[in-house]
Motif scaffolding. Structure first.
Motif, PDB file in Angstrom:
ATOM      1  N   ASP A 337      35.346  81.358 -87.950  1.00  0.00           N
ATOM      2  CA  ASP A 337      35.619  81.746 -86.562  1.00  0.00           C
ATOM      3  C   ASP A 337      36.764  82.747 -86.566  1.00  0.00           C
ATOM      4  N   LEU A 338      36.545  83.907 -85.946  1.00  0.00           N
ATOM      5  CA  LEU A 338      37.609  84.927 -85.926  1.00  0.00           C
ATOM      6  C   LEU A 338      38.786  84.381 -85.114  1.00  0.00           C
ATOM      7  N   ASP A 339      39.989  84.668 -85.573  1.00  0.00           N
ATOM      8  CA  ASP A 339      41.184  84.113 -84.910  1.00  0.00           C
ATOM      9  C   ASP A 339      41.569  84.955 -83.699  1.00  0.00           C
ATOM     10  N   CYS A 340      41.880  84.267 -82.634  1.00  0.00           N
ATOM     11  CA  CYS A 340      42.389  84.889 -81.400  1.00  0.00           C
ATOM     12  C   CYS A 340      41.552  86.098 -80.993  1.00  0.00           C
ATOM     13  N   PHE A 341      40.271  85.943 -81.058  1.00  0.00           N
ATOM     14  CA  PHE A 341      39.404  87.086 -80.768  1.00  0.00           C
ATOM     15  C   PHE A 341      39.401  87.418 -79.272  1.00  0.00           C
ATOM     16  N   LYS A 342      39.664  86.396 -78.476  1.00  0.00           N
ATOM     17  CA  LYS A 342      39.696  86.641 -77.025  1.00  0.00           C
ATOM     18  C   LYS A 342      40.819  87.631 -76.687  1.00  0.00           C
ATOM     19  N   ASN A 345      39.903  91.147 -77.742  1.00  0.00           N
ATOM     20  CA  ASN A 345      39.028  91.774 -76.735  1.00  0.00           C
ATOM     21  C   ASN A 345      39.830  92.196 -75.519  1.00  0.00           C
ATOM     22  N   GLY A 353      36.093  95.087 -80.036  1.00  0.00           N
ATOM     23  CA  GLY A 353      35.721  93.740 -80.509  1.00  0.00           C
ATOM     24  C   GLY A 353      34.389  93.791 -81.252  1.00  0.00           C
ATOM     25  N   ASP A 354      33.441  94.560 -80.684  1.00  0.00           N
ATOM     26  CA  ASP A 354      32.122  94.689 -81.353  1.00  0.00           C
ATOM     27  C   ASP A 354      32.279  95.311 -82.728  1.00  0.00           C
ATOM     28  N   LEU A 357      33.257  92.793 -85.158  1.00  0.00           N
ATOM     29  CA  LEU A 357      32.115  91.939 -85.548  1.00  0.00           C
ATOM     30  C   LEU A 357      31.241  92.649 -86.588  1.00  0.00           C
ATOM     31  N   ARG A 376      25.073  85.059 -88.211  1.00  0.00           N
ATOM     32  CA  ARG A 376      25.941  84.971 -87.031  1.00  0.00           C
ATOM     33  C   ARG A 376      25.490  83.733 -86.266  1.00  0.00           C
ATOM     34  N   ARG A 449      45.589  78.729 -88.433  1.00  0.00           N
ATOM     35  CA  ARG A 449      44.586  79.816 -88.581  1.00  0.00           C
ATOM     36  C   ARG A 449      44.746  80.546 -89.925  1.00  0.00           C
TER      37      ARG A 449
HETATM   38  N1  LIG Z   1      33.397  92.016 -78.351  1.00  0.00           N
HETATM   39  C1  LIG Z   1      32.685  90.896 -78.421  1.00  0.00           C
HETATM   40  N2  LIG Z   1      33.301  89.737 -78.127  1.00  0.00           N
HETATM   41  C2  LIG Z   1      32.624  88.608 -78.188  1.00  0.00           C
HETATM   42  C3  LIG Z   1      31.277  88.582 -78.555  1.00  0.00           C
HETATM   43  N3  LIG Z   1      30.812  87.309 -78.565  1.00  0.00           N
HETATM   44  C4  LIG Z   1      31.868  86.522 -78.175  1.00  0.00           C
HETATM   45  N4  LIG Z   1      32.986  87.299 -77.957  1.00  0.00           N
HETATM   46  C5  LIG Z   1      34.261  86.931 -77.523  1.00  0.00           C
HETATM   47  O1  LIG Z   1      34.891  86.095 -78.473  1.00  0.00           O
HETATM   48  C6  LIG Z   1      35.923  85.370 -77.779  1.00  0.00           C
HETATM   49  C7  LIG Z   1      36.031  83.981 -78.305  1.00  0.00           C
HETATM   50  O2  LIG Z   1      37.198  83.445 -77.818  1.00  0.00           O
HETATM   51  P1  LIG Z   1      37.613  81.940 -77.961  1.00  0.00           P
HETATM   52  O3  LIG Z   1      36.419  81.091 -78.214  1.00  0.00           O
HETATM   53  O4  LIG Z   1      38.484  81.575 -76.828  1.00  0.00           O
HETATM   54  O5  LIG Z   1      38.467  81.904 -79.273  1.00  0.00           O
HETATM   55  P2  LIG Z   1      39.581  82.823 -79.852  1.00  0.00           P
HETATM   56  O6  LIG Z   1      40.199  83.702 -78.857  1.00  0.00           O
HETATM   57  O7  LIG Z   1      38.986  83.544 -81.032  1.00  0.00           O
HETATM   58  O8  LIG Z   1      40.660  81.764 -80.321  1.00  0.00           O
HETATM   59  P3  LIG Z   1      40.580  80.892 -81.593  1.00  0.00           P
HETATM   60  O9  LIG Z   1      39.152  80.706 -81.963  1.00  0.00           O
HETATM   61  O10 LIG Z   1      41.233  79.605 -81.198  1.00  0.00           O
HETATM   62  O11 LIG Z   1      41.339  81.617 -82.647  1.00  0.00           O
HETATM   63  C8  LIG Z   1      35.554  85.433 -76.292  1.00  0.00           C
HETATM   64  O12 LIG Z   1      36.500  86.227 -75.608  1.00  0.00           O
HETATM   65  C9  LIG Z   1      34.206  86.103 -76.267  1.00  0.00           C
HETATM   66  O13 LIG Z   1      34.041  86.959 -75.139  1.00  0.00           O
HETATM   67  C10 LIG Z   1      30.637  89.842 -78.834  1.00  0.00           C
HETATM   68  O14 LIG Z   1      29.456  89.949 -79.180  1.00  0.00           O
HETATM   69  N5  LIG Z   1      31.392  90.959 -78.763  1.00  0.00           N
END
Ligand SMILES: Nc1nc2c(ncn2[C@@H]2O[C@H](COP(=O)(O)OP(=O)(O)OP(=O)(O)O)[C@@H](O)[C@H]2O)c(=O)[nH]1
Length: 466
Positions: A337-342, A345, A353-354, A357, A376, A449
């Motif tokens: 799982d990518l860290d702090c991906f939210k 973005n 973000g894409d 990925l 995925r 993480r």
């Molecule tokens: N750009 C992009 N973002 C995506 C995609 N699929 C999911 N996301 C984003 O990935 C994020 C996942 O966030 P969270 O599940 O809160 O987790 P996180 O921010 O990575 O935090 P941790 O997992 O706790 O490190 C969300 O903001 C989704 O919108 C995608 O195909 N493209």
């Protein structure tokens, strides 16, 4: 050499055999009409067309025998097919005796069958067929004699090529005469003799549709389609060209040079047209092939990352679990799982973000062996399946992935990943394994993480012997 055997289109094979029988009947019918003409002294029946050269009676006898031999060759009874071969031997003898007559400048009596040729024959020896026709009958007889002998297949094909050359030269010279020129190359080969020679050759070749040269024409491949559509037009082209060439000069009065230039244009155009047509066919089939590959791949591929999608993952996971159950083959599963991906973005936008990925897809593919699978799982979660790998091996791969993420020159800011590692255990279902690896991933996130945590190993349960 290719190890894939020729695959034949059954309908086409039967069509070739039907064509061969029809040709045999037609040859017999035309030749019998000619013989009736000699017998009843009706010149029109021997020439088939007013003002044309007559087919000699002995050539007509040769064609009747060859047509009958062709019909008998397809008979299942060995006695009848061996009788057919005797008929072919007789055809060969008629041609050979005529050639001997030419060589020794003698008359062995074969030119006076049915009495008629003395009256209607033209040329140096009344009633004697021309040398090319005699050579054609020798080859035709040879074709029939060699038909059942596989060892002599190439010789038979050689005879067929010789026959085609004689028939096509006869047709071409006739085309020239038709267009108004009198000094024909094979002045003594009547048009119906040339046509029967051509048809007889095709008929004999079609009698063995899955052997030799003909096997390509009945193959259910692109080569087969090309051969079926192009060979006959190609065989008739010389006659057409000869006709047009002569017509341009004699009827339209074009100077010879201009006629040559136009002929060169015609032949070049015809060849280019055939190549263009074949290229079109190749192009269409290649595009269909690529589309079907694309569709097949699309069904199991995640478009953004190029990795396997959830559907393909579920199939392979079910396979590995079955193999674990039935053959006690363990495997490891890694959940990433990518860290702090939210926040990534939020800070840099979804397009950035894409891009992350997509890069993740590249890094995962690069970290795996060919037998492993990266998929995925959904959003920013990925799964790696490692066949025949225990948890220690899984941890090594996880470490490799963590290093790859840390070492990559990310454009906006460093991206890290958390990983849960679990090894399959006997009796696991997909949900059990995912639950264990999910818990390990949760621990990795909570431990700060950018690290991998392995699931607690289950006590090993021996597979049941029943
Ligand atoms: N750009 C992009 N973002 C995506 C995609 N699929 C999911 N996301 C984003 O990935 C994020 C996942 O966030 P969270 O599940 O809160 O987790 P996180 O921010 O990575 O935090 P941790 O997992 O706790 O490190 C969300 O903001 C989704 O919108 C995608 O195909 N493209």
């Amino acid at each position: 050499m290719s190890t894939v055997l020729f695959h034949h289109d059954l309908g086409v094979v039967q069509g070739f055999l039907r064509f061969s029988r029809a040709v045999a009947l037609l040859i017999c019918a035309v030749a019998l009409v000619v013989l009736a003409g000699w017998w009843c002294k009706r010149p029109l029946l021997t020439t088939m067309w007013p003002g044309q050269t007559a087919m000699t009676a002995n050539a007509a006898v040769g064609f009747v025998l060859s047509g009958s031999s062709l019909l008998l060759s397809q008979h299942s009874s060995p006695r009848r097919s061996s009788f057919g071969r005797w008929l072919s031997l007789a055809v060969l003898a008629i041609g050979a005796v005529t050639l001997v007559e030419y060589l020794w400048m003698t008359d062995l009596g074969i030119d006076h069958m049915f009495g008629g040729p003395r009256t209607h024959g033209s040329g140096r020896w009344p009633g004697r067929m021309g040398e090319p026709v005699a050579a054609g009958l020798v080859l035709l007889g040879g074709l029939g004699l060699l038909l059942p002998v596989r060892r002599w297949l190439y010789l038979r094909e050689g005879l067929a090529m010789g026959l085609l050359a004689i028939a096509m030269s006869g047709l071409a010279s006739y085309s020239i005469a038709l267009a108004g020129r009198n000094d024909m190359l094979f002045g003594r080969m009547p048009i119906h003799t040339a046509l029967l020679l051509l048809l007889a050759t095709l008929g004999w070749l079609s009698a063995t549709p899955t052997l030799g040269l003909t096997r390509l024409a009945t193959a259910d491949t692109l080569g087969g389609v090309l051969a079926r559509r192009l060979l006959l037009p190609a065989l008739l082209l010389p006659a057409v060209f000869a006709f047009v060439f002569q017509l341009l000069q004699s009827r339209l009065g074009l100077p010879e040079t201009l006629a040559f230039v136009l002929m060169a244009l015609f032949s070049g155009g015809a060849v280019a047209g055939l190549v263009w047509w074949a290229a079109n066919l190749f192009d269409k089939l290649e595009r269909q092939r690529r589309e079907s590959i694309l569709l097949r791949n699309d069904a199991g591929t995640d478009i953004l990352t190029g990795l396997a999608n959830r559907r393909a993952l579920d199939e392979v996971l079910a396979c590995l679990l079955r193999s674990q159950r039935e053959h006690d083959r363990m495997f490891s599963l890694l959940m990433l799982d990518l860290d702090c991906f939210k926040t990534f973005n939020d800070d840099f936008g979804h397009l950035a973000g894409d891009q992350v990925l997509r890069v993740t897809g590249h890094l995962l593919r690069a970290a795996l062996r060919p037998a492993d699978m990266a998929a995925r799982y959904g959003g920013e979660e990925f799964v790696l399946l490692l066949p025949e790998t225990d948890v220690a091996g899984g941890r090594e791969v996880a470490a490799r992935v963590l290093d790859a993420f840390r070492g990559f020159a990310w454009p906006y800011r460093a991206v890290t990943v958390s990983i849960g590692v679990a090894q399959s255990a006997f009796g696991d279902g997909a949900e059990d394994l995912i639950r264990r690896v999910d818990a390990a991933l949760y621990d990795a996130k909570h431990a700060g993480r950018d690290q991998a945590v392995a699931a607690v190993a289950l006590p090993t349960v021996a597979p049941s012997k029943t």
